[in-house]
Design an enzyme around this catalytic site. Sequence first.
Site, PDB file in Angstrom:
ATOM      1  CE1 TYR A 109      -4.023   1.798   0.796  1.00 56.13           C
ATOM      2  CE2 TYR A 109      -2.707   3.204   2.373  1.00 56.13           C
ATOM      3  CZ  TYR A 109      -3.935   3.039   1.653  1.00 56.13           C
ATOM      4  OH  TYR A 109      -5.066   3.956   1.769  1.00 56.13           O
ATOM      5  CE  LYS A 124      -4.056   4.712  -1.346  1.00 55.35           C
ATOM      6  NZ  LYS A 124      -4.910   5.288  -2.174  1.00 55.35           N
TER       7      LYS A 124
HETATM    8  N1  CAA Z   1       5.821  -1.661  14.868  1.00 59.38           N
HETATM    9  C1  CAA Z   1       6.770  -3.006  15.255  1.00 59.38           C
HETATM   10  N2  CAA Z   1       6.450  -3.944  15.292  1.00 59.38           N
HETATM   11  C2  CAA Z   1       4.978  -4.382  15.118  1.00 59.38           C
HETATM   12  C3  CAA Z   1       4.021  -3.142  14.863  1.00 59.38           C
HETATM   13  C4  CAA Z   1       4.479  -1.828  14.639  1.00 59.38           C
HETATM   14  N3  CAA Z   1       3.996  -0.702  14.258  1.00 59.38           N
HETATM   15  N4  CAA Z   1       2.821  -3.606  14.777  1.00 59.38           N
HETATM   16  C5  CAA Z   1       2.920  -4.795  14.834  1.00 59.38           C
HETATM   17  N5  CAA Z   1       4.308  -5.316  15.139  1.00 59.38           N
HETATM   18  C6  CAA Z   1       4.584  -6.379  15.518  1.00 59.38           C
HETATM   19  C7  CAA Z   1       3.889  -7.215  16.771  1.00 59.38           C
HETATM   20  O1  CAA Z   1       4.643  -6.655  18.001  1.00 59.38           O
HETATM   21  C8  CAA Z   1       4.172  -8.431  16.542  1.00 59.38           C
HETATM   22  O2  CAA Z   1       5.627  -9.166  16.931  1.00 59.38           O
HETATM   23  P1  CAA Z   1       6.063 -10.478  17.449  1.00 59.38           P
HETATM   24  O3  CAA Z   1       5.735 -11.474  16.261  1.00 59.38           O
HETATM   25  O4  CAA Z   1       7.571 -10.087  17.726  1.00 59.38           O
HETATM   26  O5  CAA Z   1       5.137 -10.637  18.714  1.00 59.38           O
HETATM   27  C9  CAA Z   1       4.059  -8.804  15.068  1.00 59.38           C
HETATM   28  O6  CAA Z   1       4.534  -7.302  14.432  1.00 59.38           O
HETATM   29  C10 CAA Z   1       2.891  -8.868  14.475  1.00 59.38           C
HETATM   30  O7  CAA Z   1       2.641 -10.220  13.708  1.00 59.38           O
HETATM   31  P2  CAA Z   1       1.601 -10.626  13.234  1.00 59.38           P
HETATM   32  O8  CAA Z   1       2.090 -12.162  12.487  1.00 59.38           O
HETATM   33  O9  CAA Z   1       0.144 -10.827  13.921  1.00 59.38           O
HETATM   34  O10 CAA Z   1       1.651  -9.534  11.852  1.00 59.38           O
HETATM   35  P3  CAA Z   1       0.880  -9.433  10.584  1.00 59.38           P
HETATM   36  O11 CAA Z   1       1.974  -9.969   9.564  1.00 59.38           O
HETATM   37  O12 CAA Z   1      -0.299 -10.572  10.408  1.00 59.38           O
HETATM   38  O13 CAA Z   1       0.427  -8.164  10.617  1.00 59.38           O
HETATM   39  C11 CAA Z   1      -0.772  -6.233  10.924  1.00 59.38           C
HETATM   40  C12 CAA Z   1      -0.225  -7.259  11.269  1.00 59.38           C
HETATM   41  C13 CAA Z   1      -2.156  -6.705  10.036  1.00 59.38           C
HETATM   42  C14 CAA Z   1       0.107  -5.372   9.848  1.00 59.38           C
HETATM   43  C15 CAA Z   1      -1.239  -5.289  11.864  1.00 59.38           C
HETATM   44  O14 CAA Z   1      -0.147  -4.896  12.645  1.00 59.38           O
HETATM   45  C16 CAA Z   1      -1.956  -4.231  11.412  1.00 59.38           C
HETATM   46  O15 CAA Z   1      -3.268  -4.176  11.242  1.00 59.38           O
HETATM   47  N6  CAA Z   1      -1.290  -3.017  11.613  1.00 59.38           N
HETATM   48  C17 CAA Z   1      -2.111  -1.747  11.149  1.00 59.38           C
HETATM   49  C18 CAA Z   1      -1.781  -1.599   9.798  1.00 59.38           C
HETATM   50  C19 CAA Z   1      -2.425  -0.382   9.354  1.00 59.38           C
HETATM   51  O16 CAA Z   1      -2.150   0.838   9.833  1.00 59.38           O
HETATM   52  N7  CAA Z   1      -3.196  -0.296   7.973  1.00 59.38           N
HETATM   53  C20 CAA Z   1      -3.871   0.820   7.623  1.00 59.38           C
HETATM   54  C21 CAA Z   1      -5.229   0.459   6.912  1.00 59.38           C
HETATM   55  S1  CAA Z   1      -6.287   1.715   6.763  1.00 59.38           S
HETATM   56  C22 CAA Z   1      -5.520   2.563   5.323  1.00 59.38           C
HETATM   57  O17 CAA Z   1      -4.620   2.165   4.802  1.00 59.38           O
HETATM   58  C23 CAA Z   1      -5.932   3.994   5.019  1.00 59.38           C
HETATM   59  C24 CAA Z   1      -4.901   5.013   5.179  1.00 59.38           C
HETATM   60  O18 CAA Z   1      -4.525   5.606   4.296  1.00 59.38           O
HETATM   61  C25 CAA Z   1      -4.379   5.413   6.384  1.00 59.38           C
END
Ligand code: CAA
Length: 248
Positions: free
Chosen positions: A155, A159
């Site tokens: 994304y 963007k």
């Molecule tokens: N920084 C550092 N580490 C992070 C983190 C961050 N911001 N977020 C998650 N992590 C880490 C967790 O602590 C975890 O670590 P461990 O494995 O050591 O415990 C790990 O990442 C998570 O592992 P998952 O396997 O659960 O992660 P995943 O690969 O499935 O992804 C995710 C997780 C879906 C990305 C989730 O973090 C998420 O939804 N994040 C938000 C993403 C976001 O902001 N999207 C915006 C959507 S809306 C949009 O896009 C509109 C716009 O323009 C703003």
Amino acid sequence: MDKNNKLVALVTGSTGGLGTAMCQRLSRDGYTVIGNYSNAEKAKKWLEDQKALGYDFKMYQADVSDYDSVGNMIKQIEAEIGTVDVLVNNAGITRDGQFRKMTKESWDAVLKTNLYSVFNCSRHVINQMIEQSFGRIINISSVNGQRGQFGQANYSAAKAGMHGFTKTLAMEVARKSITVNTISPGYIGTDMVMAIAEDVRNKIVAEIPIGRLGGTEEIAHLVSFLASKQASFITGANYAINGGQHVY
Ligand code: CAA
């Protein structure tokens, strides 16, 4: 321009939260507003809902990630309504996940829908805009194209690419009174943002100095301004609208 000399605005991804607010605002501004859809059932329901609210939108089907599908839609719009004066490249999807686990399918889907669509739609309207010496192209990017976001390599790449495109096209068409600008919204209260897990979303909201998600009408207001004749000296710009979440 349509047959009644009203300016025509085409908003891609119009059935989403941002798209709906943009269509409503542009309609109140006096444009003939055309929405775009890929899902016929969702589009039918959306049109009915909008009609109940007093909005009379036109809807055209196209898969914005497909060049020929967009070409057919634009040909149909030009034959049935008129030429597109304002194009808002708003269609977008997410397929979030850490890059080390990201599939090629999720990369391709996001790049095609969010970035290739900008080429497809802009390319099919630009020569007509040049011919009529007027046009507005407004690309809806994201704060995450400006700063990156954990889980959004696809994304963020798409963007960020949108604004590179904006800068070059803005230069190429400036002398034809066509402006090309980017809006980079932060986290807005749409279904896309509400789909983020609640605990993750709460942490994101806590990072926003203004202390809340943005409203869809706040983005629509900026679209309205950039589309207006008063904004004719603004081109190649990228407007951050993110509640102070990313300042630079
Ligand atoms: N920084 C550092 N580490 C992070 C983190 C961050 N911001 N977020 C998650 N992590 C880490 C967790 O602590 C975890 O670590 P461990 O494995 O050591 O415990 C790990 O990442 C998570 O592992 P998952 O396997 O659960 O992660 P995943 O690969 O499935 O992804 C995710 C997780 C879906 C990305 C989730 O973090 C998420 O939804 N994040 C938000 C993403 C976001 O902001 N999207 C915006 C959507 S809306 C949009 O896009 C509109 C716009 O323009 C703003």
